[in-house]
Write a protein that holds these residues in place. Structure first.
Motif, PDB file in Angstrom:
ATOM      1  N   PRO A 293       4.073  -0.106   4.277  1.00 38.29           N
ATOM      2  CA  PRO A 293       2.869   0.240   5.018  1.00 38.29           C
ATOM      3  C   PRO A 293       2.254  -0.960   5.698  1.00 38.29           C
ATOM      4  O   PRO A 293       2.297  -2.068   5.187  1.00 38.29           O
ATOM      5  N   ALA A 294       1.690  -0.710   6.890  1.00 37.73           N
ATOM      6  CA  ALA A 294       0.963  -1.777   7.575  1.00 37.73           C
ATOM      7  C   ALA A 294      -0.395  -1.953   6.919  1.00 37.73           C
ATOM      8  O   ALA A 294      -0.899  -1.063   6.251  1.00 37.73           O
ATOM      9  N   VAL A 295      -0.998  -3.103   7.088  1.00 40.19           N
ATOM     10  CA  VAL A 295      -2.306  -3.374   6.506  1.00 40.19           C
ATOM     11  C   VAL A 295      -3.386  -2.957   7.485  1.00 40.19           C
ATOM     12  O   VAL A 295      -3.338  -3.293   8.668  1.00 40.19           O
ATOM     13  N   ALA A 296      -4.378  -2.203   7.001  1.00 37.33           N
ATOM     14  CA  ALA A 296      -5.446  -1.727   7.877  1.00 37.33           C
ATOM     15  C   ALA A 296      -6.416  -2.854   8.204  1.00 37.33           C
ATOM     16  O   ALA A 296      -6.361  -3.931   7.643  1.00 37.33           O
ATOM     17  N   LYS A 297      -7.318  -2.565   9.111  1.00 40.44           N
ATOM     18  CA  LYS A 297      -8.144  -3.634   9.663  1.00 40.44           C
ATOM     19  C   LYS A 297      -9.538  -3.705   9.052  1.00 40.44           C
ATOM     20  O   LYS A 297     -10.012  -4.774   8.725  1.00 40.44           O
TER      21      LYS A 297
ATOM     22  N   ALA B  27      -2.259   7.351  12.280  1.00 37.51           N
ATOM     23  CA  ALA B  27      -1.115   8.239  12.518  1.00 37.51           C
ATOM     24  C   ALA B  27       0.194   7.471  12.451  1.00 37.51           C
ATOM     25  O   ALA B  27       1.199   7.964  11.923  1.00 37.51           O
ATOM     26  N   GLU B  28       0.191   6.247  12.953  1.00 45.04           N
ATOM     27  CA  GLU B  28       1.406   5.426  12.923  1.00 45.04           C
ATOM     28  C   GLU B  28       1.775   5.044  11.501  1.00 45.04           C
ATOM     29  O   GLU B  28       2.950   5.049  11.120  1.00 45.04           O
ATOM     30  N   GLN B  29       0.764   4.717  10.702  1.00 46.65           N
ATOM     31  CA  GLN B  29       1.029   4.373   9.306  1.00 46.65           C
ATOM     32  C   GLN B  29       1.583   5.572   8.539  1.00 46.65           C
ATOM     33  O   GLN B  29       2.501   5.435   7.727  1.00 46.65           O
ATOM     34  N   ARG B  30       1.019   6.742   8.800  1.00 42.99           N
ATOM     35  CA  ARG B  30       1.533   7.944   8.131  1.00 42.99           C
ATOM     36  C   ARG B  30       2.988   8.203   8.512  1.00 42.99           C
ATOM     37  O   ARG B  30       3.806   8.605   7.674  1.00 42.99           O
ATOM     38  N   LYS B  31       3.303   7.953   9.758  1.00 46.15           N
ATOM     39  CA  LYS B  31       4.676   8.140  10.223  1.00 46.15           C
ATOM     40  C   LYS B  31       5.617   7.179   9.513  1.00 46.15           C
ATOM     41  O   LYS B  31       6.715   7.555   9.094  1.00 46.15           O
ATOM     42  N   GLN B  32       5.179   5.917   9.368  1.00 39.84           N
ATOM     43  CA  GLN B  32       5.998   4.927   8.671  1.00 39.84           C
ATOM     44  C   GLN B  32       6.222   5.313   7.208  1.00 39.84           C
ATOM     45  O   GLN B  32       7.308   5.111   6.657  1.00 39.84           O
ATOM     46  N   LEU B  33       5.174   5.868   6.597  1.00 39.46           N
ATOM     47  CA  LEU B  33       5.241   6.224   5.181  1.00 39.46           C
ATOM     48  C   LEU B  33       5.882   7.572   4.925  1.00 39.46           C
ATOM     49  O   LEU B  33       6.251   7.890   3.792  1.00 39.46           O
TER      50      LEU B  33
ATOM     51  N   ARG C 169       3.663   2.532  -3.585  1.00 42.40           N
ATOM     52  CA  ARG C 169       4.015   1.202  -3.099  1.00 42.40           C
ATOM     53  C   ARG C 169       5.470   1.258  -2.639  1.00 42.40           C
ATOM     54  O   ARG C 169       6.358   1.567  -3.412  1.00 42.40           O
ATOM     55  N   ASP C 170       5.691   0.937  -1.379  1.00 43.69           N
ATOM     56  CA  ASP C 170       7.012   1.132  -0.766  1.00 43.69           C
ATOM     57  C   ASP C 170       7.382   2.610  -0.903  1.00 43.69           C
ATOM     58  O   ASP C 170       6.634   3.463  -0.467  1.00 43.69           O
ATOM     59  N   ASP C 171       8.505   2.921  -1.545  1.00 44.44           N
ATOM     60  CA  ASP C 171       8.889   4.325  -1.677  1.00 44.44           C
ATOM     61  C   ASP C 171       8.723   4.827  -3.104  1.00 44.44           C
ATOM     62  O   ASP C 171       9.276   5.848  -3.481  1.00 44.44           O
ATOM     63  N   VAL C 172       7.944   4.097  -3.924  1.00 41.90           N
ATOM     64  CA  VAL C 172       7.768   4.459  -5.328  1.00 41.90           C
ATOM     65  C   VAL C 172       6.310   4.817  -5.591  1.00 41.90           C
ATOM     66  O   VAL C 172       5.396   4.098  -5.175  1.00 41.90           O
TER      67      VAL C 172
END
Length: 478
Positions: free
Chosen positions: A374-378, A394-400, A461-464
């Motif tokens: 995940p990217a870090v929010a601002k 939305a981009e973070q949700r897509k990544q996750l 965290r990551d995929d866990v």
């Protein structure tokens, strides 16, 4: 003290003491097991296994048993027979281990890691014959390999019942440590049902103090009745050699794997579709469990057997088909050994109550899971737990791969959260049994907590995903 009476008394006392010590020693020796008959009966069925693999790597020093052992990290080490420096052929990797004959027509069991990827496997019998072996099948999850040699009328071992093993029982290993065939060592069962390696989560290992060294891999572990109860597989060591902790694969697991490899060429395992973790004291308190134990569900596979049975995130699995689940490592071997399609029963704890759910076991698919970062929010938001969070973009949700729910941790200010090892970049999916889909929802749930309350946070965290228990300190409560 020089009086004759004292001299005679002293001599008499010493004579009685020596007699008692000799009698005690004789009685103690009489209580020790005699392994001679066991060894003479079974040694002919024990073999040495040599494997040669065309190396795809530039240096043989990458493999255990060759090169400087000081460079090998302190981990559970697999056993490859050591090749003296300078003697290993260029472009080849040699490994060695042990094995045992399970049928008179030439079927042999050993470890997968002994023959993994081998181009040529040679078996040396007790009569010194060396025969080429065919790899019938292997299973990485259980570390079992089934070999076949072209021979008949061979001596075989007797197969025992590993489920009857108990800590404290005598056991005997026969194998080829450092290439020395038919070496016999003994010890006791230290523990049963050990689960420590996620790559082999379907194996409830037998822990022993039997001296095991490189080359023993794949060799049998016998009970005093001369029956095989395990396959020696691993040690825990920071030197590469034996340090008093050895692990064997239960023969019940090995024989199940062997039968499937013979009949189907692969191994099918049961699966219910949950991700689980241990329940520690803090988690038990937060969940309302009377004591620590069971397997805490932190993720349920959509469309899986568990979801269809009604299992929910936050449930604690206490039993499966009448067998108690003491820790999370107990569940995978039991489910994995259950044939797909079996109708089973789960005992779970939810909201202070114990209930039973009917579940039809699915089949574990072959595949590898990926991971997301995940990217870090601002911009952070504050809450009483000392955790700053923000809505996911939305981009973070897509990544996750998240369609809904969850907030992003951007900073940790509270001591309780630090002790729980939370960190920026973690995703909070639930507070207690409530899902959170925004920072507002998370902060609202956190503000409802009182000093000294315990709460479970579902963290990704990551995929866990896993649950983390926090206790609200008085200084951080509002």
């Amino acid at each position: 003290m020089n009086h004759p009476f004292y001299k005679r008394a002293t001599i008499a006392f010493c004579s009685v003491w020596i007699f008692l010590m000799l009698a005690a020693g004789h009685a103690f020796a009489a209580d020790l097991p005699d392994f001679i008959g066991l060894v003479e009966k079974n040694a002919p069925a024990i073999v040495n296994v040599q494997a040669v693999t065309s190396s795809k790597f530039p240096s043989s020093s990458q493999f255990p048993g060759s090169g400087d052992q000081q460079d090998v990290p302190e981990i559970f080490r697999r056993f490859f027979g050591p090749i003296p420096p300078g003697q290993q052929p260029r472009g080849e990797r040699h490994s060695a281990g042990s094995g045992f004959i399970v049928s008179a027509d030439g079927y042999i069991l050993t470890n997968n890691h002994v023959v993994d990827g081998a181009d040529q496997v040679t078996v040396r019998l007790s009569d010194r014959r060396e025969l080429d072996a065919k790899i019938i099948g292997t299973d990485e999850q259980t570390d079992i390999a089934l070999l076949k040699i072209d021979a008949g009328g061979l001596p075989v071992v007797s197969i025992g019942d590993s489920t009857k093993l108990r800590p404290g029982q005598w056991v005997v290993a026969i194998g080829s440590p450092f290439g020395m065939d038919h070496t016999v060592t003994h010890g006791i069962v230290s523990a049963i049902g050990r689960g420590y390696d996620r790559s082999q989560q379907y194996v409830p290992f037998i822990q022993t103090d039997v001296p095991i060294n490189p080359g023993n891999s794949g060799g049998p572990l016998f009970n005093l009745s001369g029956e095989v109860v395990g396959i020696n597989s691993q040690i825990f060591s920071n030197t590469g050699g034996y340090m008093g902790v050895s692990f064997a694969i239960p023969i019940s697991v090995a024989m199940n794997t062997m039968q499937q490899l013979k009949e189907n060429g692969h191994v099918s395992r049961g699966m219910i579709g949950v991700q689980i973790q241990n329940v520690d004291r803090a988690s038990a308190k937060a969940l309302g469990l009377p004591r620590s134990g069971g397997a805490l569900v932190n993720n349920v596979t959509a469309g899986g057997a568990a979801e269809k049975a009604g299992v929910k995130v936050g449930d604690v699995i206490l039993g499966f088909d009448g067998r108690e689940i003491v820790g999370s490592s107990d569940l995978p071997p039991i489910v994995g050994m259950t044939p797909p399609g079996t109708k089973s029963q789960l005992e779970i704890f939810r909201n202070g109550k114990t209930m039973k759910l009917a579940v039809t076991v699915g089949e574990l698919p072959q595949g590898v899971q990926g991971s997301n970062s995940p990217a870090v929010a601002k911009a952070p938001s504050a809450n009483p737990l000392g955790i700053q969070v923000e809505d996911l973009t939305a981009e973070q949700r897509k990544q996750l791969g998240l369609e809904a729910g969850g907030v992003l941790i951007t900073a940790i200010n509270g001591e309780a959260a630090r002790r729980a090892a939370l960190q920026p970049g973690d995703i909070v999916l639930m507070v207690g049994r409530s899902s959170v889909d925004s920072a507002v929802a998370f902060n609202s749930a956190a503000k409802a907590l009182k000093p000294d309350d315990s709460v479970m946070l579902l963290i990704r965290r990551d995929d866990v995903t896993s649950f983390v228990a926090l206790t609200v300190p008085k200084a951080e409560a509002q």
